[in-house]
Design an enzyme around this catalytic site. Sequence first.
Site, short mmCIF file in Angstrom:
data_model
loop_
_atom_site.label_atom_id
_atom_site.label_comp_id
_atom_site.label_asym_id
_atom_site.label_seq_id
_atom_site.Cartn_x
_atom_site.Cartn_y
_atom_site.Cartn_z
N MET A 227 -5.81 -2.04 3.78
CA MET A 227 -6.44 -2.91 2.80
C MET A 227 -5.35 -3.55 1.94
O MET A 227 -4.36 -2.92 1.60
CB MET A 227 -7.37 -2.10 1.90
CG MET A 227 -8.43 -1.28 2.66
SD MET A 227 -7.81 0.29 3.32
CE MET A 227 -7.87 1.30 1.84
N CYS B 115 -10.75 -7.30 -2.98
CA CYS B 115 -10.29 -7.22 -1.60
C CYS B 115 -9.01 -8.03 -1.51
O CYS B 115 -9.04 -9.27 -1.59
CB CYS B 115 -11.33 -7.77 -0.63
SG CYS B 115 -10.73 -7.84 1.08
#
Length: 392
Positions: A314, A104
Amino acid sequence: MTFAPQIQIPATYMRGGTSKGVFFNLEDLPEACKVAGPARDAMLLRVIGSPDPYKKQTDGMGGATSSTSKTVIVSKSSKSDHDVDYLFGQVSIDKPFVDWSGNCGNLTAAVGSFAISNGLVDANRIPENGIATIRIWQKNIQKTIIAQVPVTNGEVQETGDFELDGVTFPAAEVQVEFISPVDSSDAMFPTGNLVDDLEVPGFGTFKVTMINAGIPTIFLNAEAIDYTAAELQADINGDKNALTMFETIRSYGALKMGLIDSIEEAASRQHTPKVAFVGQAKSYTSSSGKEINAGDIDLNVRALSMGLLHHAMMGTAAVAIGTAAVIPGTLVNLAAGGGVRKSATFGHPSGTLKVGAEAVKNKEDWVVNKVVMSRSARVLMKGSVYIPGNVQ
């Protein structure tokens, strides 16, 4: 009937970039959860509140979106030239599994701050005032990430005036550098092509750029699927046919990229690859009501995460966007106007983001030295999370 009491586990709830997650120091985990396996996964699922057939995660720390159903485990690094090891777990909302296949990028911005505040970084590497350069080993993808964390009076400086689209309030800027996001031994373009024809049964054949940088990502042209790449979440996420199309593209793209051996495996690999669609710069109104002018961006990009259009972008997908944008001939580069460039500013549902990348051509292959972007991070709550003692 007797039930086991709850157990408490030290944890920190943090925002990093446009994501939130529960952060753990590896040493604070129950003994059985200090190693990868079913016990660790069961613990994280219960902490977040999954699997939840209602898709609300009411009985856990999750926020019922892909951006807020995340966990992080940090420890002192096993590598002498790094400060900490960082492991990321994407927790499924309605299914009983934790996906460890990727990173992430947004929560990466909080790892350095967490490491400093929890005594995981040697004191001699933290200035009394200035910028602490934290060397992070991302264990999921085996990559080095550098976080530049501001420090004031020996403590992490979280407040500031840096504004990040997709986050309501300003905070201190944290520059994040993704070093060599593609191994020299790996193929940045797994098929060897900048653009491929991807056959997607039931939907057609699409031109795609498939890239391994930051996170495996499949890019396609918005116009090929009757979009402009200026869409917001409501335009996509309520359309079951569209979501089915994107998931089918993702599944067949994963197969072509060599990430899975059969289409059936895609269901248990939800975190990767990502699917994104690109379009030429176009003015639009962001989800916050902010006017985005075509003249201020190079292109528009929309990306899906865990089956739904992401509310912003993201961080790892931004790495893929930045990398593809500076390589002439990719669909991302062409949407940005083509040619040689060192950065790209793209529009996403919440606003804009600029990503810089250093890419050079080595014989027939492209090599990316690093990708740089700015994020921010903040501790939201620190203490303990509680889970039933019979979780296993």
